[in-house]
Design a protein around this motif. Structure first.
Motif, mmCIF file in Angstrom:
data_model
loop_
_atom_site.group_PDB
_atom_site.id
_atom_site.type_symbol
_atom_site.label_atom_id
_atom_site.label_comp_id
_atom_site.label_asym_id
_atom_site.label_seq_id
_atom_site.Cartn_x
_atom_site.Cartn_y
_atom_site.Cartn_z
ATOM 1 N N ALA A 48 1.104 -7.101 -12.120
ATOM 2 C CA ALA A 48 0.995 -5.862 -12.896
ATOM 3 C C ALA A 48 -0.131 -5.934 -13.925
ATOM 4 O O ALA A 48 -0.930 -4.993 -14.058
ATOM 5 C CB ALA A 48 2.325 -5.574 -13.590
ATOM 6 N N GLU A 49 -0.221 -7.059 -14.652
ATOM 7 C CA GLU A 49 -1.244 -7.184 -15.678
ATOM 8 C C GLU A 49 -2.644 -7.254 -15.070
ATOM 9 O O GLU A 49 -3.602 -6.701 -15.624
ATOM 10 C CB GLU A 49 -0.973 -8.414 -16.542
ATOM 11 C CG GLU A 49 0.287 -8.289 -17.397
ATOM 12 C CD GLU A 49 0.438 -9.439 -18.379
ATOM 13 O OE1 GLU A 49 -0.586 -10.061 -18.729
ATOM 14 O OE2 GLU A 49 1.576 -9.707 -18.795
ATOM 15 N N ALA A 50 -2.775 -7.935 -13.948
ATOM 16 C CA ALA A 50 -4.080 -8.034 -13.300
ATOM 17 C C ALA A 50 -4.543 -6.678 -12.778
ATOM 18 O O ALA A 50 -5.711 -6.304 -12.918
ATOM 19 C CB ALA A 50 -4.017 -9.042 -12.147
ATOM 20 N N ALA A 51 -3.629 -5.923 -12.188
ATOM 21 C CA ALA A 51 -3.978 -4.594 -11.675
ATOM 22 C C ALA A 51 -4.359 -3.659 -12.815
ATOM 23 O O ALA A 51 -5.268 -2.825 -12.687
ATOM 24 C CB ALA A 51 -2.816 -4.020 -10.874
ATOM 25 N N ALA A 52 -3.702 -3.803 -13.947
ATOM 26 C CA ALA A 52 -3.975 -2.931 -15.090
ATOM 27 C C ALA A 52 -5.344 -3.200 -15.706
ATOM 28 O O ALA A 52 -5.948 -2.307 -16.312
ATOM 29 C CB ALA A 52 -2.891 -3.098 -16.152
ATOM 30 N N ALA A 53 -5.844 -4.420 -15.554
ATOM 31 C CA ALA A 53 -7.098 -4.798 -16.206
ATOM 32 C C ALA A 53 -8.263 -3.921 -15.774
ATOM 33 O O ALA A 53 -9.073 -3.486 -16.597
ATOM 34 C CB ALA A 53 -7.405 -6.271 -15.921
ATOM 35 N N PHE A 54 -8.361 -3.631 -14.476
ATOM 36 C CA PHE A 54 -9.479 -2.850 -13.960
ATOM 37 C C PHE A 54 -9.024 -1.678 -13.092
ATOM 38 O O PHE A 54 -9.795 -1.154 -12.289
ATOM 39 C CB PHE A 54 -10.428 -3.747 -13.156
ATOM 40 C CG PHE A 54 -11.005 -4.893 -13.944
ATOM 41 C CD1 PHE A 54 -11.691 -4.674 -15.125
ATOM 42 C CD2 PHE A 54 -10.846 -6.196 -13.505
ATOM 43 C CE1 PHE A 54 -12.224 -5.724 -15.866
ATOM 44 C CE2 PHE A 54 -11.369 -7.258 -14.228
ATOM 45 C CZ PHE A 54 -12.062 -7.020 -15.414
ATOM 46 N N GLY A 55 -7.749 -1.301 -13.210
ATOM 47 C CA GLY A 55 -7.261 -0.152 -12.463
ATOM 48 C C GLY A 55 -6.946 -0.422 -11.007
ATOM 49 O O GLY A 55 -6.966 0.492 -10.175
ATOM 50 N N GLY A 56 -6.609 -1.671 -10.686
ATOM 51 C CA GLY A 56 -6.257 -2.027 -9.316
ATOM 52 C C GLY A 56 -6.909 -3.327 -8.901
ATOM 53 O O GLY A 56 -7.720 -3.904 -9.638
ATOM 54 N N LEU A 57 -6.559 -3.806 -7.717
ATOM 55 C CA LEU A 57 -7.127 -5.033 -7.181
ATOM 56 C C LEU A 57 -7.589 -4.813 -5.746
ATOM 57 O O LEU A 57 -6.917 -4.141 -4.966
ATOM 58 C CB LEU A 57 -6.099 -6.174 -7.204
ATOM 59 C CG LEU A 57 -5.697 -6.724 -8.571
ATOM 60 C CD1 LEU A 57 -4.513 -7.681 -8.428
ATOM 61 C CD2 LEU A 57 -6.872 -7.448 -9.236
ATOM 62 N N ASP A 58 -8.727 -5.410 -5.425
ATOM 63 C CA ASP A 58 -9.252 -5.361 -4.059
ATOM 64 C C ASP A 58 -9.113 -6.701 -3.355
ATOM 65 O O ASP A 58 -9.078 -6.750 -2.122
ATOM 66 C CB ASP A 58 -10.738 -4.976 -4.079
ATOM 67 C CG ASP A 58 -10.974 -3.655 -4.786
ATOM 68 O OD1 ASP A 58 -10.537 -2.625 -4.246
ATOM 69 O OD2 ASP A 58 -11.582 -3.666 -5.875
ATOM 70 N N VAL A 59 -9.051 -7.781 -4.140
ATOM 71 C CA VAL A 59 -8.992 -9.131 -3.578
ATOM 72 C C VAL A 59 -8.042 -9.977 -4.417
ATOM 73 O O VAL A 59 -8.061 -9.919 -5.652
ATOM 74 C CB VAL A 59 -10.386 -9.807 -3.563
ATOM 75 C CG1 VAL A 59 -10.289 -11.225 -3.018
ATOM 76 C CG2 VAL A 59 -11.382 -8.987 -2.746
ATOM 77 N N LEU A 60 -7.222 -10.764 -3.745
ATOM 78 C CA LEU A 60 -6.406 -11.794 -4.388
ATOM 79 C C LEU A 60 -6.812 -13.137 -3.805
ATOM 80 O O LEU A 60 -6.819 -13.304 -2.582
ATOM 81 C CB LEU A 60 -4.926 -11.560 -4.139
ATOM 82 C CG LEU A 60 -3.978 -12.737 -4.440
ATOM 83 C CD1 LEU A 60 -3.989 -13.073 -5.934
ATOM 84 C CD2 LEU A 60 -2.562 -12.445 -3.958
ATOM 85 N N VAL A 61 -7.151 -14.090 -4.668
ATOM 86 C CA VAL A 61 -7.359 -15.470 -4.238
ATOM 87 C C VAL A 61 -6.204 -16.291 -4.787
ATOM 88 O O VAL A 61 -6.115 -16.569 -5.976
ATOM 89 C CB VAL A 61 -8.703 -16.040 -4.729
ATOM 90 C CG1 VAL A 61 -8.863 -17.479 -4.249
ATOM 91 C CG2 VAL A 61 -9.863 -15.183 -4.222
ATOM 92 N N ASN A 62 -5.304 -16.652 -3.909
ATOM 93 C CA ASN A 62 -4.084 -17.400 -4.235
ATOM 94 C C ASN A 62 -4.426 -18.887 -4.194
ATOM 95 O O ASN A 62 -4.386 -19.520 -3.133
ATOM 96 C CB ASN A 62 -3.021 -17.083 -3.168
ATOM 97 C CG ASN A 62 -1.780 -16.467 -3.756
ATOM 98 O OD1 ASN A 62 -1.523 -16.553 -4.944
ATOM 99 N ND2 ASN A 62 -0.987 -15.842 -2.903
ATOM 100 N N ASN A 63 -4.767 -19.455 -5.339
ATOM 101 C CA ASN A 63 -5.281 -20.821 -5.347
ATOM 102 C C ASN A 63 -4.392 -21.827 -6.069
ATOM 103 O O ASN A 63 -4.400 -23.010 -5.734
ATOM 104 C CB ASN A 63 -6.673 -20.833 -5.990
ATOM 105 C CG ASN A 63 -7.144 -22.230 -6.312
ATOM 106 O OD1 ASN A 63 -7.472 -23.020 -5.433
ATOM 107 N ND2 ASN A 63 -7.176 -22.558 -7.600
ATOM 108 N N ALA A 64 -3.612 -21.408 -7.045
ATOM 109 C CA ALA A 64 -2.866 -22.356 -7.883
ATOM 110 C C ALA A 64 -1.913 -23.213 -7.049
ATOM 111 O O ALA A 64 -1.276 -22.739 -6.103
ATOM 112 C CB ALA A 64 -2.072 -21.596 -8.944
ATOM 113 N N GLY A 65 -1.818 -24.476 -7.417
ATOM 114 C CA GLY A 65 -0.904 -25.377 -6.717
ATOM 115 C C GLY A 65 -0.797 -26.706 -7.439
ATOM 116 O O GLY A 65 -1.625 -27.044 -8.285
#
Length: 253
Positions: free
Chosen positions: A78-95
């Protein structure tokens, strides 16, 4: 990689403050993307965001999140989408990884690794992917591991988590593909980040692993970032549901 551009793309990168994630962040910034950087250390993320903004002239914001927390994926999406009005790419890297023999494994360690490496990224990808599906599509790139494709000693929980993540990515590709969401994973062998050098820098430990890699070396962070950049870009518009080994032939040796 300057020929591959992400201008106008809004990207969330998890585990972005160090290692592979930091290299991916810089590569994507150089390609013109607007970035939401996530990790556990807000101060480190803020410094990184300022540096990338100054160096590449792109928009960068930082959102701290501990993916071990049950509500972190939903809140971060939710917070990431709010930053720029949406998301086009997710890079799922944490581990994370806790190398140990299976005979020494505890329930607490197993649960921690699967929570951070499988549950959190799977739920984050599902949440972000569902939002992308409602708004015209997007790309999900998950950083899995060669340990998802071949068994690795002392990595019982890690191999289990990464193998599950590869399959979760394929299900996303199947279910969300009709709505224009592509989901792919990359599976690097040992990558020579600072942590990779620390763990695998001793010749005696590295030699048996190197012997299983036909190219005879470990991966550089830039080789993972370049592959992630391609999969995130429109050049990969017909690539969906694949797991890409970045392993010098380790998976076929």
């Amino acid at each position: 990689m300057n020929s591959i551009r992400l201008d106008g793309k809004r990207v969330l990168i998890t585990g972005a403050s160090k290692g592979i994630g930091a290299d991916i962040a810089e590569t994507f910034a150089e390609a013109g993307a607007s970035l939401v950087l996530s990790g556990r250390d807000q101060e480190a993320l803020d410094v990184q965001a300022r540096n990338l903004e100054q160096q590449y002239g792109v928009r960068v914001t930082a959102v701290a999140a501990d993916l071990a927390d049950a509500d972190a994926p939903t809140r971060l999406a939710a917070e990431a989408a709010a930053a720029f009005g949406g998301l086009d790419v997710l890079v799922n890297n944490a581990g994370i990884s806790h190398p140990e023999m299976v005979t020494d494994l505890t329930a607490a360690t197993f649960d921690e690794v699967l929570t951070v490496n499988l549950r959190a990224p799977a739920l984050l990808a599902a949440t972000v992917g569902a939002a992308m599906a409602r708004t015209g599509g997007g790309s999900i790139v998950t950083v899995a591991s060669a340990a998802a494709l071949r068994a690795l000693p002392e990595h019982y929980a890690y191999c289990t988590s990464k193998a599950g993540l590869v399959m979760a990515t394929k299900v996303l590709a199947l279910e969300l593909g009709p709505d224009g969401v592509r989901a792919n994973s990359v599976c690097p062998t040992i990558v020579l980040t600072d942590m990779g050098r620390k763990v695998w820098g001793e010749e005696a430990k590295a030699a048996p692993m190197l012997a299983r890699i036909p190219l005879g070396r470990f991966a550089a962070p830039a080789e993972v970032s370049a592959t992630a950049l391609f999969l995130a870009s429109d050049l990969a518009s017909m690539i969906n549901g694949v797991d890409v080994p970045i392993d010098g032939g380790y998976a076929v040796s």
